[in-house]
Design a protein around this motif. Sequence first.
Motif, PDB file in Angstrom:
ATOM      1  N   ALA A   1       0.984  -1.339   0.080  1.00 21.81           N
ATOM      2  CA  ALA A   1      -0.127  -0.045   0.047  1.00 21.81           C
ATOM      3  C   ALA A   1       1.066   1.285  -0.168  1.00 21.81           C
ATOM      4  CB  ALA A   1      -0.987   0.053   1.287  1.00 21.81           C
ATOM      5  N   ASP A   2       0.259   2.503  -0.661  1.00 20.03           N
ATOM      6  CA  ASP A   2       1.047   3.641  -0.459  1.00 20.03           C
ATOM      7  C   ASP A   2       0.025   4.404  -0.100  1.00 20.03           C
ATOM      8  OD1 ASP A   2       2.551   6.163  -2.241  1.00 20.03           O
ATOM      9  OD2 ASP A   2       0.474   6.253  -2.354  1.00 20.03           O
ATOM     10  N   ASP A   3       0.552   5.113   0.955  1.00 22.10           N
ATOM     11  CA  ASP A   3      -0.240   6.354   1.373  1.00 22.10           C
ATOM     12  C   ASP A   3       0.516   7.667   1.325  1.00 22.10           C
ATOM     13  OD1 ASP A   3      -3.074   6.936   2.733  1.00 22.10           O
ATOM     14  OD2 ASP A   3      -1.727   7.978   4.069  1.00 22.10           O
ATOM     15  N   SER A   4      -0.140   8.521   0.596  1.00 21.29           N
ATOM     16  CA  SER A   4       0.583   9.697   0.135  1.00 21.29           C
ATOM     17  C   SER A   4      -0.345  10.850   0.286  1.00 21.29           C
ATOM     18  CB  SER A   4       1.144   9.594  -1.367  1.00 21.29           C
ATOM     19  OG  SER A   4      -0.159   9.040  -1.995  1.00 21.29           O
TER      20      SER A   4
ATOM     21  N   VAL B   1       4.453  13.439   0.274  1.00 23.33           N
ATOM     22  CA  VAL B   1       4.971  12.498   0.691  1.00 23.33           C
ATOM     23  C   VAL B   1       4.464  11.064   0.412  1.00 23.33           C
ATOM     24  CG1 VAL B   1       5.523  11.691   3.031  1.00 23.33           C
ATOM     25  CG2 VAL B   1       5.563  14.045   2.693  1.00 23.33           C
ATOM     26  N   SER B   2       5.243  10.000   0.043  1.00 20.18           N
ATOM     27  CA  SER B   2       4.667   8.769  -0.248  1.00 20.18           C
ATOM     28  C   SER B   2       5.382   7.863   0.817  1.00 20.18           C
ATOM     29  CB  SER B   2       5.030   8.383  -1.618  1.00 20.18           C
ATOM     30  OG  SER B   2       4.655   6.912  -1.653  1.00 20.18           O
ATOM     31  N   SER B   3       4.484   7.079   1.450  1.00 19.40           N
ATOM     32  CA  SER B   3       4.885   6.007   2.402  1.00 19.40           C
ATOM     33  C   SER B   3       4.525   4.750   1.910  1.00 19.40           C
ATOM     34  CB  SER B   3       4.168   6.572   3.928  1.00 19.40           C
ATOM     35  OG  SER B   3       4.668   5.530   4.926  1.00 19.40           O
ATOM     36  N   ILE B   4       5.457   3.891   1.841  1.00 18.44           N
ATOM     37  CA  ILE B   4       4.988   2.350   1.286  1.00 18.44           C
ATOM     38  C   ILE B   4       5.139   1.524   2.213  1.00 18.44           C
ATOM     39  CG2 ILE B   4       5.682   0.718  -0.458  1.00 18.44           C
ATOM     40  CD1 ILE B   4       6.263   2.955  -2.493  1.00 18.44           C
TER      41      ILE B   4
ATOM     42  N   THR C   1       9.116  -1.217   4.663  1.00 19.85           N
ATOM     43  CA  THR C   1       8.484  -0.056   4.275  1.00 19.85           C
ATOM     44  C   THR C   1       9.449   0.911   3.795  1.00 19.85           C
ATOM     45  OG1 THR C   1       9.342   0.524   6.555  1.00 19.85           O
ATOM     46  CG2 THR C   1       7.092  -0.457   6.363  1.00 19.85           C
ATOM     47  N   SER C   2       9.005   2.024   3.142  1.00 16.80           N
ATOM     48  CA  SER C   2       9.959   3.094   2.509  1.00 16.80           C
ATOM     49  C   SER C   2       8.880   4.362   2.817  1.00 16.80           C
ATOM     50  CB  SER C   2      10.547   2.987   1.228  1.00 16.80           C
ATOM     51  OG  SER C   2       9.475   2.946   0.383  1.00 16.80           O
ATOM     52  N   GLU C   3       9.685   5.330   2.909  1.00 14.84           N
ATOM     53  CA  GLU C   3       9.030   7.025   2.782  1.00 14.84           C
ATOM     54  C   GLU C   3       9.879   7.902   2.263  1.00 14.84           C
ATOM     55  OE1 GLU C   3       6.311   8.002   5.981  1.00 14.84           O
ATOM     56  OE2 GLU C   3       7.113  10.011   6.084  1.00 14.84           O
ATOM     57  N   GLU C   4       9.336   8.504   1.185  1.00 14.45           N
ATOM     58  CA  GLU C   4      10.329   9.661   0.662  1.00 14.45           C
ATOM     59  C   GLU C   4       9.196  10.793   0.467  1.00 14.45           C
ATOM     60  OE1 GLU C   4      13.487   9.474  -0.332  1.00 14.45           O
ATOM     61  OE2 GLU C   4      13.880   7.489   0.555  1.00 14.45           O
ATOM     62  N   CYS C   5       9.951  12.008   0.187  1.00 15.03           N
ATOM     63  CA  CYS C   5       9.216  13.031  -0.292  1.00 15.03           C
ATOM     64  C   CYS C   5       9.680  13.936  -1.570  1.00 15.03           C
ATOM     65  CB  CYS C   5       8.950  14.194   1.009  1.00 15.03           C
ATOM     66  SG  CYS C   5      10.552  14.612   1.068  1.00 15.03           S
ATOM     67  N   CYS C   6       8.858  14.811  -1.967  1.00 14.82           N
ATOM     68  CA  CYS C   6       9.183  15.567  -3.358  1.00 14.82           C
ATOM     69  C   CYS C   6       9.099  17.094  -2.914  1.00 14.82           C
ATOM     70  CB  CYS C   6       8.591  15.015  -4.568  1.00 14.82           C
ATOM     71  SG  CYS C   6       8.811  16.092  -6.001  1.00 14.82           S
ATOM     72  N   GLU C   7       9.980  17.801  -2.937  1.00 16.16           N
ATOM     73  CA  GLU C   7       9.970  19.236  -2.452  1.00 16.16           C
ATOM     74  C   GLU C   7       9.181  20.119  -3.342  1.00 16.16           C
ATOM     75  OE1 GLU C   7      10.277  20.615   0.516  1.00 16.16           O
ATOM     76  OE2 GLU C   7      10.884  18.601   1.290  1.00 16.16           O
ATOM     77  N   GLY C   8       8.566  20.958  -3.412  1.00 18.54           N
ATOM     78  CA  GLY C   8       7.953  21.984  -4.385  1.00 18.54           C
ATOM     79  C   GLY C   8       7.303  23.088  -3.939  1.00 18.54           C
ATOM     80  N   TYR C   9       6.218  23.662  -4.582  1.00 12.86           N
ATOM     81  CA  TYR C   9       5.581  24.837  -3.986  1.00 12.86           C
ATOM     82  C   TYR C   9       4.368  24.827  -4.650  1.00 12.86           C
ATOM     83  CZ  TYR C   9       7.245  26.391  -8.827  1.00 12.86           C
ATOM     84  OH  TYR C   9       7.365  26.388 -10.129  1.00 12.86           O
TER      85      TYR C   9
ATOM     86  N   GLY D   1       8.002   7.765  -7.077  1.00  9.51           N
ATOM     87  CA  GLY D   1       9.044   7.302  -7.572  1.00  9.51           C
ATOM     88  C   GLY D   1      10.294   6.935  -6.737  1.00  9.51           C
ATOM     89  N   LYS D   2      10.560   7.833  -5.707  1.00  5.55           N
ATOM     90  CA  LYS D   2      11.490   7.555  -4.983  1.00  5.55           C
ATOM     91  C   LYS D   2      11.356   6.725  -3.911  1.00  5.55           C
ATOM     92  CE  LYS D   2      12.412  12.299  -4.291  1.00  5.55           C
ATOM     93  NZ  LYS D   2      13.011  13.320  -3.458  1.00  5.55           N
ATOM     94  N   ALA D   3      10.056   6.738  -3.362  1.00  2.00           N
ATOM     95  CA  ALA D   3       9.769   5.735  -2.349  1.00  2.00           C
ATOM     96  C   ALA D   3       9.820   4.139  -2.865  1.00  2.00           C
ATOM     97  CB  ALA D   3       8.430   6.141  -1.597  1.00  2.00           C
ATOM     98  N   ILE D   4       9.378   4.185  -4.089  1.00  2.00           N
ATOM     99  CA  ILE D   4       9.258   2.721  -4.881  1.00  2.00           C
ATOM    100  C   ILE D   4      10.685   2.285  -4.725  1.00  2.00           C
ATOM    101  CG2 ILE D   4       8.437   1.258  -6.515  1.00  2.00           C
ATOM    102  CD1 ILE D   4       6.015   3.103  -7.210  1.00  2.00           C
ATOM    103  N   ARG D   5      11.711   3.328  -5.452  1.00  2.00           N
ATOM    104  CA  ARG D   5      12.937   2.642  -5.535  1.00  2.00           C
ATOM    105  C   ARG D   5      13.625   2.517  -4.234  1.00  2.00           C
ATOM    106  NH1 ARG D   5      12.173   6.317  -9.780  1.00  2.00           N
ATOM    107  NH2 ARG D   5      12.846   8.390  -8.534  1.00  2.00           N
ATOM    108  N   ALA D   6      13.292   3.144  -3.227  1.00  2.00           N
ATOM    109  CA  ALA D   6      13.992   2.922  -1.900  1.00  2.00           C
ATOM    110  C   ALA D   6      13.422   1.440  -1.472  1.00  2.00           C
ATOM    111  CB  ALA D   6      13.646   4.048  -0.929  1.00  2.00           C
TER     112      ALA D   6
END
Length: 198
Positions: free
Chosen positions: A67-70, A118-121, A132-140, A181-186
């Motif tokens: 599952a991904d919660d994002s 944020v994506s938490s897998i 498990t893994s969790e990553e984020c993508c910064e932006g505005y 993408g980052k969370a899946i690769r991690a």
Amino acid sequence: MKLVLASKNKKKLKEMTDILQHLGVEIVLQSEIGIDIDVEETGTTFAENAFLKAEAVCKAAGMPAIADDSGLVVDALDGRPGVYSARYGGDKCADDIQRYELLLAEMEGKENRSARFVSSICCVFPDGHTVTSEECCEGYITCSPAGENGFGYDPIFGVAGTEVTMAQMTEDEKNLISHRGKAIRAFEEKLRKDGAIC
Ligand code: IMP
């Protein structure tokens, strides 16, 4: 290895499959194997909700479930919509467009427009162990929507260091820099360490 995705979101399935297929990991939607459960997302963090969804579907399917919660975290809104991203605005918002329009209205006049996806897998295996893994993508947050691709808040999320929104990126461009993408690769790395894949 076959994993069941604890989600009804076909776009999430595609993003996950695009990244994990080269590993020989097959992902199927819960509906494809006859599982129709809507897990209540009662957690206060993305990680808790990802675990709740994967655990419930793993139990129902008797096979590993991922599952991904994002969601979108906006600094000027004290982290909202956060874990409530999919349900932001409650009954007042019927779809993604109404949800991002609400967010744009709340951002009117705010100087600080920084935000992150944020994506938490979480993958739960039938023996109870998790990867498990969790990553984020910064932006505005942009001032108005732009772009037709992606889903959710993509049209109002400007990617840090660029002038484009996530909805103006191709699927491949998004997968390279996105939280998921980052969370899946991690996650792939963690699966390897876990011994689930070679
Ligand atoms: P979930 O299914 O509970 O994880 O809901 C996540 C919600 O966060 C989605 O319905 C979108 O509103 C938002 N979200 C998550 N990832 C993305 C993304 O990649 N682009 C745009 N919105 C996203």
